[in-house]
Design an enzyme around this catalytic site. Sequence first.
Site, mmCIF file in Angstrom:
data_model
loop_
_atom_site.group_PDB
_atom_site.id
_atom_site.type_symbol
_atom_site.label_atom_id
_atom_site.label_comp_id
_atom_site.label_asym_id
_atom_site.label_seq_id
_atom_site.Cartn_x
_atom_site.Cartn_y
_atom_site.Cartn_z
ATOM 1 N N ALA A 1 0.816 -1.115 0.228
ATOM 2 C CA ALA A 1 0.082 -0.014 -0.031
ATOM 3 C C ALA A 1 1.062 1.156 -0.080
ATOM 4 O O ALA A 1 1.196 1.735 1.130
ATOM 5 C CB ALA A 1 -1.004 0.081 1.309
ATOM 6 N N LYS B 1 -0.750 -0.856 -22.602
ATOM 7 C CA LYS B 1 -0.202 0.081 -21.488
ATOM 8 C C LYS B 1 1.393 -0.003 -21.412
ATOM 9 O O LYS B 1 2.228 0.998 -21.282
ATOM 10 C CB LYS B 1 -0.814 -0.098 -20.236
ATOM 11 C CG LYS B 1 -0.544 1.135 -19.018
ATOM 12 C CD LYS B 1 -1.320 0.888 -17.696
ATOM 13 C CE LYS B 1 -0.739 2.146 -16.946
ATOM 14 N NZ LYS B 1 -1.352 1.885 -15.416
ATOM 15 N N GLU C 1 11.292 -0.248 -13.069
ATOM 16 C CA GLU C 1 10.424 -1.206 -13.249
ATOM 17 C C GLU C 1 11.148 -1.845 -14.927
ATOM 18 O O GLU C 1 10.496 -2.361 -15.315
ATOM 19 C CB GLU C 1 8.969 -1.212 -13.220
ATOM 20 C CG GLU C 1 8.481 -1.029 -11.669
ATOM 21 C CD GLU C 1 7.061 -1.122 -11.667
ATOM 22 O OE1 GLU C 1 6.659 -1.353 -10.829
ATOM 23 O OE2 GLU C 1 6.427 0.075 -12.389
#
Lengths: 307, 307
Positions: A8, A184, A267
């Site tokens: 989170a 995406k 990433e």
Amino acid sequence: MRLVVLGAGAIGSLLGGLLSEVGEDVTLIGRRAHVRAIRSNGLHIDGVTGRRKIKVKAEVAPSRAGKADLVLCTVKAYDTRAAAADARPLISKESIFLCMQNGLDVEKEAAHEIGAEQIVRGVTNNGALLVKPGYVKHTGLGDTLIGCPDKKWRDKINELVKALNSAGLPAEITERIHDIVLSKVLVNVGINPLGAITHLRNGDLVKNPLLKDLMKSAVEEALRVVDKLGISIVDGDIVEKTFKVAEATAPNKNSMLQDVEKGKRTEIDFINGAIVRIGEEIGVSTPINYTLTALVKGLELSAANTR
Amino acid sequence: MRLVVLGAGAIGSLLGGLLSEVGEDVTLIGRRAHVRAIRSNGLHIDGVTGRRKIKVKAEVAPSRAGKADLVLCTVKAYDTRAAAADARPLISKESIFLCMQNGLDVEKEAAHEIGAEQIVRGVTNNGALLVKPGYVKHTGLGDTLIGCPDKKWRDKINELVKALNSAGLPAEITERIHDIVLSKVLVNVGINPLGAITHLRNGDLVKNPLLKDLMKSAVEEALRVVDKLGISIVDGDIVEKTFKVAEATAPNKNSMLQDVEKGKRTEIDFINGAIVRIGEEIGVSTPINYTLTALVKGLELSAANTR
């Protein structure tokens, strides 16, 4: 529904917080400072969906969250496998593990630890920023799309979609989630490493003819890999889409640039690096994406050297 | 011999200063602060050839230097044409314009302004650093190689070579100057943009397997252009040479990285950019060098944006 948000940060806290507000039983699993702030002062969300303070459960250790109907995974792509391993105590045969991250092959990472039939793929186009522990800024409202690989999950996913919608977050089930993920990723292939390397904001990348051309070339090269895989993207002209996304987000520093500026791992392995890896497997040469990947890995090394 | 050094930064001041010390009539043309410092306190040279203070003529405007037997051009590659135009008042039919810069095609730039038959190519492997105005550090002793495209220049070039040798700077005339220039450029093709983009020192580039592989791929791609041109490099295995140069200069930040860190324009157009340009002309695809070139141009733009 018992929901556990794994990782989170900005986006996970946004989704989990708003879902908790509409009555779902949510536990956020996050970093110590964030968890501590939420426990003592609540989760503050400000931005495009208004300002509120939400009381929501928060834990550092996943094992303390109890069994979940649905685990919403929003960790960084490269942390997926470790997060999935940590989440095993939360998972029963009836639990869904929903991968809501950027990048290709995050499901494969999760599948090392969790049954592949329990893994569901989603994409969210909301923008969020963790301003400081306990404070999330909702910077852009976007849709959330979730796949449904097996009929037995349909009720649960429908329930999640309804909860998101009633929380003010447009969401739907889609048959073509892999196509959406891919499209995406292809946009990210063109924008992310270029911003990360040059330190330019998205708008400046498309304003410069050389970089705009490189953006086009990188996406076209990735499309040749996708074509060879036999996948046809329904999303129209991806090169044009990439330009449009960069223009629409002109003042933004993309997430990979933000990672580079913070000296964090990026990433890249799940974006351009994934294209190179798949290209190698199926015999499509990808010199541009290979170059971009190696350079961003070099920037990560450079940041590690100066730490 | 009347020598004028055009663009007397680190390397030009080093060569000009040491030549003046052995009796040549030298005028350095440089930036105002450097010229002022040399005029009031002399030129200070420190480093591998010892420490000295040299009295040498210095001017800001080339036109004040008078006719030269030889103009030694050490400006940045992209300033060559402008510098050659400024140097026209110094040039008679008997003058040599010696291009001693990095990069491909600097002679062509000069030839826009000065007769091609008067242009001579040279390469110097000395390392130098302008510590502050008036102070040069000689960081590495290397040989200086000069071509001789026309017999009528041989006496003058021989005189320069002798003067350099007596100044303690190994120098010689070579028949294969274009081969030497090309082989130096190919090494730069592999090292310079990788350092400039990742901010890694030369040694760290070859220590990382991904970047070492990218270095190899960038040089091999450039070699395919060179091969198609029908040029065979006598200098042995250029990929191995590139690795060796990076290892031998492990602690260094390469000149392109220094330019990027100072927010200055780089010489990318005359290194990887030249490979791309020539590749386009002769139909050899150069995706890696194209990517590297666009990214370094992006870094230049980024620096310009923040100025």
